[in-house]
Write an enzyme that holds these catalytic residues in place. Structure first.
Site, short mmCIF file in Angstrom:
data_model
loop_
_atom_site.label_atom_id
_atom_site.label_comp_id
_atom_site.label_asym_id
_atom_site.label_seq_id
_atom_site.Cartn_x
_atom_site.Cartn_y
_atom_site.Cartn_z
N LYS A 118 -3.15 -9.72 -0.46
CA LYS A 118 -2.35 -9.57 -1.68
C LYS A 118 -0.99 -10.27 -1.59
CE LYS A 118 1.18 -6.37 -1.24
NZ LYS A 118 1.14 -6.07 0.15
N LYS A 154 2.88 -11.25 5.34
CA LYS A 154 4.04 -11.22 4.43
C LYS A 154 4.97 -12.40 4.72
CE LYS A 154 3.83 -6.21 4.26
NZ LYS A 154 2.79 -6.18 3.22
N GLY A 180 0.82 -1.21 0.00
CA GLY A 180 0.00 0.00 0.00
C GLY A 180 0.86 1.26 0.00
N ASN A 181 1.92 1.23 0.81
CA ASN A 181 2.76 2.42 0.92
C ASN A 181 3.46 2.74 -0.39
OD1 ASN A 181 2.36 2.56 3.86
ND2 ASN A 181 3.38 0.59 3.75
#
Ligand code: ADP
Ligand code: MG
Length: 316
Positions: free
Chosen positions: A215, A277, A15-16
């Site tokens: 994701k 992650k 996102g970042n």
């Protein structure tokens, strides 16, 4: 220059990397994407075959909010439609930015985005326990109205209540044939944005469902599906850390899957952020991928080349 030797790499942008530090307005998002594109162009020039995937949290949140505010004027669309819309928007931004970055360096490459559906299991236990917060915060009274309409909402503390949706496991990249064909022609492909559009198969037919895929986990499946040698998750920290945020914090460098599993069990990785992650890089390597990396977007190439970040692989 061609140190990559045609090795296939899947890059997951967090996102970042795509939301912009200064906010979610279009210019900020475009600038953030352009910054990411520079890093990816560097990998393409180094000779790697690249597949890009990306998050969509802020973007899908904005769409849901618009749906909400306009619900008396325009019929709200389901969550799977919103994911598809963010894949298209972020996809064209990434394609446009990457084309420009590549052109500046003299590289001629086709870049394309594939609106990607991902199969999930209608019997996945995740359906009965919504775990992903999405969209805006609402006061309790309004949240209770939405609960009465059949949605799941949870009290998330001082900021208010938030809608919770299930996050089933991604099982199969349904558009893999298209992705493979594009890769075979040397195209840089953007795929499975926002974790992909979740679909179930019923009586031989596919149907979109109201869920959100992680994701990073879908990225791991995508990387296995296209036979990538390396899966790299680009985020805003240089690596995964143990004792994160404490004075004894220590970045993890090269680590084997069993060692990383043991650290997961010790509770070093937060469930809403670094946890998925770490889970994703573990899955990729345990299921036969050669190596996976978690690192910052700014050091993407060094991450892929194994000099920075948390590198997960068997042996050494
Ligand atoms: P992205 O939006 O890039 O997908 P997230 O914000 O979900 O990434 O996750 C990255 C964040 O995870 C970091 O900014 C950091 O604050 C947080 N984090 C939680 N636990 C850890 C850990 N053990 N090591 C490193 N970062 C961690
Ligand atoms: Mg984040």
């Amino acid at each position: 220059m061609e140190s990559g030797c045609g090795e296939r790499v899947v890059v997951a942008l967090g996102g970042n990397a795509i939301a912009g530090e200064s906010g979610s307005d279009p210019i900020s998002q475009q600038r953030a994407v352009e910054r990411a594109a520079e890093q990816i162009a560097d990998l393409v020039l180094a000779g790697y075959e690249i597949v890009i995937t990306h998050g969509n949290g802020p973007q899908v949140g904005n769409l849901l909010l618009k749906n909400d505010l306009a619900r008396d004027v325009v019929p709200p669309v389901p969550l799977d439609w919103c994911v598809a819309q963010t894949q298209a928007t972020l996809g064209f931004l990434i394609v446009t930015a990457l084309e420009a970055s590549l052109r500046r360096t003299g590289a001629e490459r086709l870049v394309s985005t594939v609106i990607t559906r991902v199969l999930v299991d209608s019997a996945d236990p995740a359906w009965s326990r919504p775990t992903k917060p999405i969209g805006r915060f609402l006061p309790g009274a309004e949240a209770r109205e939405r609960i009465a309409q059949g949605e799941a909402w949870e009290d998330r503390g001082p900021r208010g209540w938030r809608r919770m949706v299930p996050s089933p496991d991604p099982i199969e990249i349904l558009d893999r044939g298209t992705i493979e064909r594009l890769l075979a022609t040397g195209t840089v492909v953007v795929a499975a944005g926002g974790g992909g559009i979740p679909m179930v198969r019923e009586d031989g037919r596919l149907r979109g469902v109201e869920g959100v895929l992680d994701k990073d986990l879908t990225g791991a499946l995508l990387a296995r599906t296209v036979g990538a040698a390396c899966y790299v998750i680009a985020t805003d920290v240089e690596a995964a850390a143990i004792r994160f945020g404490t004075p004894d914090q220590e970045w993890l460098g090269t680590v084997t899957p069993p060692r990383l599993r043991a650290l997961v069990d010790e509770g070093h990785f937060a469930s809403g952020s670094m946890g998925p992650k770490v889970d994703a890089v573990l899955r990729f390597v345990e299921q036969g991928g050669e190596r996976a990396v978690i690192t910052t977007l700014d050091r993407l190439r060094e991450g892929v080349e194994g000099t920075v970040g948390t590198r997960v692989q068997f042996g050494r």
